[in-house]
Structures are given as C-alpha cells and as structure tokens.
Design a protein around this motif. Structure first.
Motif: not given
Length: 149
Positions: A64, A91-92, A114, A129, A131-133, A135-138
């Motif tokens: 992920d 991925c991020p 990212s 960071t 978590r943010r990356e 949560s905003t990825s596909q």
C-alpha cells in the motif's frame, strides 16, 4: 451459498532502511500504529520484493506504501522506485534521508514521490504522513499515473 466477507487487511508497508536500529524502531512504530510492515535491509531486498509482487507476475501482494531510505548500499530508494514504476507498480512512496541535495529532491518529485522526510525523523510525523498517503491513494497495485512535467 455465499462466501463469508473477507476481513480487511492492515495496510502493507515495504520499509527499506539499511540502519538496523532505525529499521527496528520504524518497524515497531508502524506496527503499533496498525500497519503490516515488511522490513527490508537495503535497496536490493526492496527491488527483489517488488519484482515478486502480483503486479509484476509474482505471488506476493503489492504494498500500500513504500517507505525507503534514499541512500543505501547498492540500489538507492530512487533506483528501486524507477524499477517499480517500470514494472507497473504505483503506490505512494515516502523517502527518508539524512543528507539530501536539491537534485535528489527534484528527481524524487519527478518520480512522483509522495513525501520526503528528513532524518532524524519525528515518529509522530512519520506515522501521520504514512496514514495520510495511504488514505489518499487508490490502493496498492497496477494503475496509471499522470506524468508531471
């Protein structure tokens, strides 16, 4: 008869860090935050893992997120990112570095990194960071990426 719903898996992080103590600290921190961490010693191990993902035709689930030191013996974090993208894995990516110049930051930006965190890394900032990356990825795997000019 329908199959039971599958339980969601914790987000999978590939962590490449050549410093043993820092790798252990980062692994423990991220695991306590609820992530599944695959800890790798260097760019060669990270590259090998990426090549064995399902996206690249192997048996392993794609990550992920990739968290990697920039400067490691052998392959750098940027080298591995270039290879992963060439194989179709997007991925991020969060890079860590104690010593980085503007050219390295620019190369990372062109590759779509990212986030870039300086060492010594604040563990709360790192966890936030990641978590943010995620949560905003596909999600992990094969997808297209818009090329930035």
């Amino acid at each position: 008869m329908s199959s039971p719903p599958s339980e969601p898996h914790p987000p999978r992080i590939l962590l490449a860090e050549d410093d043993t103590e820092l790798r252990s600290l980062l692994t423990l921190t991220l695991a306590r935050a609820g992530f599944a961490v695959v800890a790798l010693e260097d760019g060669f191990e990270l590259s090998d893992y990426v090549s064995l993902t399902q996206v690249c035709g192997g048996p392993l689930l794609p990550p992920d997120l990739i968290l990697s030191d920039v400067r490691m013996p052998g392959l750098t974090g940027l080298d591995v990112l270039t290879r992963a993208q060439a194989a179709g894995l997007f991925c991020p990516v969060v890079l860590l570095s104690a010593f980085v110049d503007d050219a390295t930051r620019e190369a990372a930006r062109r590759l779509g990194v990212s986030a870039f965190l300086d060492k010594p890394v604040d563990l709360q900032v790192l966890t936030a960071t990641v978590r943010r990356e995620i949560s905003t990825s596909q999600g992990p795997g094969l997808r297209t990426r818009e090329v930035q000019s």
